[in-house]
Design a protein around this motif. Structure first.
Motif, PDB file in Angstrom:
ATOM      1  N   ILE A   1      51.945  19.843  74.438  1.00  0.00           N
ATOM      2  CA  ILE A   1      50.991  20.923  74.981  1.00  0.00           C
ATOM      3  C   ILE A   1      49.635  20.195  75.181  1.00  0.00           C
ATOM      4  O   ILE A   1      49.057  20.453  76.153  1.00  0.00           O
ATOM      5  CB  ILE A   1      50.891  22.338  74.124  1.00  0.00           C
ATOM      6  N   GLU A   2      49.234  19.769  74.199  1.00  0.00           N
ATOM      7  CA  GLU A   2      48.044  19.335  74.110  1.00  0.00           C
ATOM      8  C   GLU A   2      47.365  18.141  74.894  1.00  0.00           C
ATOM      9  O   GLU A   2      46.294  17.933  75.446  1.00  0.00           O
ATOM     10  CB  GLU A   2      47.221  18.951  72.695  1.00  0.00           C
ATOM     11  N   ASN A   3      48.655  17.158  75.513  1.00  0.00           N
ATOM     12  CA  ASN A   3      48.271  16.160  76.274  1.00  0.00           C
ATOM     13  C   ASN A   3      48.799  16.715  77.942  1.00  0.00           C
ATOM     14  O   ASN A   3      48.965  15.893  78.719  1.00  0.00           O
ATOM     15  CB  ASN A   3      49.070  15.036  75.861  1.00  0.00           C
ATOM     16  N   ASN A   4      48.803  18.118  77.800  1.00  0.00           N
ATOM     17  CA  ASN A   4      49.572  18.270  79.294  1.00  0.00           C
ATOM     18  C   ASN A   4      48.182  18.505  80.164  1.00  0.00           C
ATOM     19  O   ASN A   4      47.082  19.272  79.601  1.00  0.00           O
ATOM     20  CB  ASN A   4      50.180  19.751  79.050  1.00  0.00           C
ATOM     21  N   PRO A   5      48.239  18.162  81.233  1.00  0.00           N
ATOM     22  CA  PRO A   5      47.190  18.273  82.209  1.00  0.00           C
ATOM     23  C   PRO A   5      46.842  19.577  82.958  1.00  0.00           C
ATOM     24  O   PRO A   5      45.470  19.855  83.158  1.00  0.00           O
ATOM     25  CB  PRO A   5      47.431  17.249  83.551  1.00  0.00           C
ATOM     26  N   TYR A   6      47.741  20.488  82.422  1.00  0.00           N
ATOM     27  CA  TYR A   6      47.497  21.729  82.878  1.00  0.00           C
ATOM     28  C   TYR A   6      47.204  22.786  81.644  1.00  0.00           C
ATOM     29  O   TYR A   6      47.215  23.792  81.922  1.00  0.00           O
ATOM     30  CB  TYR A   6      48.706  22.325  83.534  1.00  0.00           C
ATOM     31  N   TYR A   7      46.892  22.051  80.609  1.00  0.00           N
ATOM     32  CA  TYR A   7      46.542  22.795  79.394  1.00  0.00           C
ATOM     33  C   TYR A   7      44.888  22.908  79.529  1.00  0.00           C
ATOM     34  O   TYR A   7      44.238  21.924  79.167  1.00  0.00           O
ATOM     35  CB  TYR A   7      47.052  22.386  78.038  1.00  0.00           C
ATOM     36  N   TYR A   8      44.494  24.118  79.890  1.00  0.00           N
ATOM     37  CA  TYR A   8      42.936  24.228  79.915  1.00  0.00           C
ATOM     38  C   TYR A   8      42.489  24.966  78.364  1.00  0.00           C
ATOM     39  O   TYR A   8      41.953  25.949  78.620  1.00  0.00           O
ATOM     40  CB  TYR A   8      42.474  25.006  80.952  1.00  0.00           C
ATOM     41  N   LYS A   9      42.421  24.120  77.467  1.00  0.00           N
ATOM     42  CA  LYS A   9      41.914  24.585  76.117  1.00  0.00           C
ATOM     43  C   LYS A   9      40.547  25.011  76.166  1.00  0.00           C
ATOM     44  O   LYS A   9      40.247  26.313  75.712  1.00  0.00           O
ATOM     45  CB  LYS A   9      42.228  23.536  74.936  1.00  0.00           C
ATOM     46  N   ALA A  10      39.666  24.344  76.627  1.00  0.00           N
ATOM     47  CA  ALA A  10      38.143  24.573  76.758  1.00  0.00           C
ATOM     48  C   ALA A  10      37.938  26.120  77.587  1.00  0.00           C
ATOM     49  O   ALA A  10      37.023  26.629  77.010  1.00  0.00           O
ATOM     50  CB  ALA A  10      37.457  23.510  77.189  1.00  0.00           C
ATOM     51  N   GLN A  11      38.566  26.085  78.763  1.00  0.00           N
ATOM     52  CA  GLN A  11      38.273  27.114  79.554  1.00  0.00           C
ATOM     53  C   GLN A  11      39.148  28.394  79.334  1.00  0.00           C
ATOM     54  O   GLN A  11      38.610  29.484  79.528  1.00  0.00           O
ATOM     55  CB  GLN A  11      38.535  26.768  81.135  1.00  0.00           C
ATOM     56  N   ALA A  12      40.170  28.178  78.794  1.00  0.00           N
ATOM     57  CA  ALA A  12      41.111  29.270  78.723  1.00  0.00           C
ATOM     58  C   ALA A  12      41.227  30.053  77.314  1.00  0.00           C
ATOM     59  O   ALA A  12      41.868  30.805  77.083  1.00  0.00           O
ATOM     60  CB  ALA A  12      42.438  28.939  79.165  1.00  0.00           C
ATOM     61  N   SER A  13      40.898  29.373  76.268  1.00  0.00           N
ATOM     62  CA  SER A  13      41.486  29.781  74.732  1.00  0.00           C
ATOM     63  C   SER A  13      40.444  30.836  74.361  1.00  0.00           C
ATOM     64  O   SER A  13      39.184  31.268  74.701  1.00  0.00           O
ATOM     65  CB  SER A  13      40.887  28.755  73.747  1.00  0.00           C
ATOM     66  N   ASP A  14      41.234  31.635  73.635  1.00  0.00           N
ATOM     67  CA  ASP A  14      40.535  33.173  73.005  1.00  0.00           C
ATOM     68  C   ASP A  14      40.137  33.971  74.269  1.00  0.00           C
ATOM     69  O   ASP A  14      39.005  34.660  73.875  1.00  0.00           O
ATOM     70  CB  ASP A  14      39.494  32.633  72.207  1.00  0.00           C
ATOM     71  N   LEU A  15      40.492  33.925  75.296  1.00  0.00           N
ATOM     72  CA  LEU A  15      40.053  34.955  76.272  1.00  0.00           C
ATOM     73  C   LEU A  15      40.780  36.266  76.153  1.00  0.00           C
ATOM     74  O   LEU A  15      41.886  36.337  75.737  1.00  0.00           O
ATOM     75  CB  LEU A  15      40.534  34.522  77.599  1.00  0.00           C
TER      76      LEU A  15
END
Length: 468
Positions: free
Chosen positions: A110-124
């Motif tokens: 998950i964390e190395n996935n290029p489509y995982y936008y942690k910074a933009q999509a977390s805790d929305l």
């Protein structure tokens, strides 16, 4: 359509008998008329090669895929279960990450996935906690007649317009078939899609009953632009480009001849990277600066959700049965195709030793690109993919070459068997709704296994029979 002895299956018998009444010349003329209907209505898609794009009509074949009501009930239950689980997965990995803590899925996947936008999509905090407004799930039927999921499309699945146009053209050119079959109608489905869309009104919307929704398109040069125009028209919402929108005081507005009008819901057909130059690619000319901040402050809803690509990645696909068991405590209704993850050393060695027998896919690609079909590949192609796997094993998966179900097609004045698959469209809102039938895609090139329109595939109408 046919049993092994060449006789039609019971649910195709009536259609088969009507078909025998036409002369070859009549079938040819009707087939040509059907294709001309697509051309006259401007129903096209764009195929990109090199630096240029070629606009084409979707090749159409008039022999429909017919699904019994019992078969459809099974598919519908499986689709609903799968989308529910994938939505819970997306909500989890962008919030508490329980599935990673419990080691159901490797964290690095998950964390190395290029489509995982942690910074933009977390805790929305998104409306209905629903990340998947529209999914396109691709099904195949294997050699045992069992439906299996081939691929999940949770970002911007296209093709729903072709479902409607295939039906429209069939009714116009072949009315004889419809007089003898009870087929589940597609009417009211666009109303349900509009209801699903409006159910995503953001928390700070002044009046959810009067919320304004738009469809955000990259523009007329996008390969699926016809799809965008069709859906906007059918749902009665404005079709806009990024330049038609602006963000002011963290609220999104649409520019109109009467001044600025607030926008509450954006059904976007633009990839994450181009959506907001302030949050993603700073050089994007397609998106809207400040859009993500308005989203985070619950002033606008964006559908499908940001970062959905991590759930329809072909490596994540291998874990979907585990995802269903983890969140729903149920066994998967629809099975996956067996999949080898090449980041696993044992799987990689097996695939390298048996590459001539397997299908190899890039986990991030779609549309039939960067894919090897071992039994049909040249020695040079096999060697190229062998090198790719050795250099970037995490970037590829492999699957057995399945004997896809085949249907007769009528092209160039003759019938011949072609491989098919079925894209089923699932709409999510307060409830999940599955469009009856879907887009049957057909590999019109004889012997081909690739059904994508960008690779020469075509479409068929899909009938779900009602109970008599």
């Amino acid at each position: 359509m046919l049993n092994n002895n060449g006789d039609p299956k019971p649910h195709y018998e009536q259609f088969y008998n009507i078909l025998q009444e036409f002369t070859p010349q009549e079938l040819h003329e009707k087939s040509e008329t059907a294709q001309l209907n697509f051309l006259r209505q401007g129903i096209t898609f764009t195929v990109y090669s090199g630096n240029s794009g070629t606009e084409r009509t979707m090749p159409f074949d008039f022999l429909p895929v017919i699904i019994t009501s019992d078969q459809w009930d099974h598919i519908k239950q499986g689709m609903t279960q799968r989308v529910q689980a994938l939505n819970l997965f997306l909500e989890d990995i962008y919030t508490e990450q329980k599935i990673l803590a419990d080691e159901i899925i490797p964290r690095e996947l998950i964390e190395n996935n290029p489509y995982y936008y942690k910074a933009q999509a977390s805790d929305l905090d998104i409306p209905n906690k629903n990340h998947i407004f529209l999914a396109g799930i691709d099904l195949i039927k294997d050699e045992n007649g069992e439906y299996r999921v081939l691929e999940d499309n949770l970002r911007n699945p296209s093709g729903m317009s072709y479902v409607y146009q295939n039906r429209f053209v069939m009714r116009r050119v072949f009315p004889e078939f419809f007089n003898h079959h009870k087929i589940t109608t597609l009417e009211h489905q666009m109303s349900l899609m509009h209801e699903s869309l409006k159910s995503h009104s953001p928390e700070n919307c002044s009046d959810p009953k009067q919320s304004i929704a738009v469809l955000l398109t990259p523009g007329q040069y996008n390969s699926a632009y016809y799809d965008h125009v069709f859906l906007a028209q059918q749902m009665g919402i404005e079709l806009v480009e990024g330049r038609d929108l602006l963000v002011k005081d963290d609220i999104v507005y649409m520019k109109t001849i009467h001044g600025l009008q607030r926008v509450d819901i954006i059904y976007r057909r633009i990839d994450d990277d181009y959506l907001d130059p302030d949050a993603f690619k700073p050089d994007s000319m397609l998106g809207v600066p400040g859009l993500m901040e308005a989203y985070r402050k619950k002033n606008v809803a964006i559908l499908n959700g940001i970062g959905n690509g991590v759930a329809d990645d072909k490596a994540t696909y291998a874990y979907v049965p585990d995802i269903i068991r983890y969140y729903l405590k149920e066994e998967p209704i629809l099975k996956n195709v067996d999949t080898y993850l090449l980041s696993n050393p044992e799987s990689k060695e097996y695939v390298l030793d048996h590459i001539e027998e397997l299908v190899v896919k890039n986990v991030g690609a779609s549309g039939g690109y960067d894919m090897l079909i071992g039994p049909h590949a040249s020695a040079e192609e096999i060697e190229l993919f062998r090198k790719k796997i050795i250099e970037e094993p995490h970037q590829y998966i492999a699957q057995p070459t399945i004997q896809l179900s085949r249907m007769p097609a009528f092209q160039n004045n003759r019938f011949y068997p072609c491989h098919i698959d079925l894209r089923v469209f699932v709409m999510g809102g307060k409830e999940i709704n599955v469009l009856p039938g879907g887009l049957s895609r057909v590999a019109l090139k004889e012997g081909s296994l690739v059904v994508n329109s960008s690779q020469g595939g075509g479409g068929k109408d899909t009938w779900v029979l009602r109970n008599q």
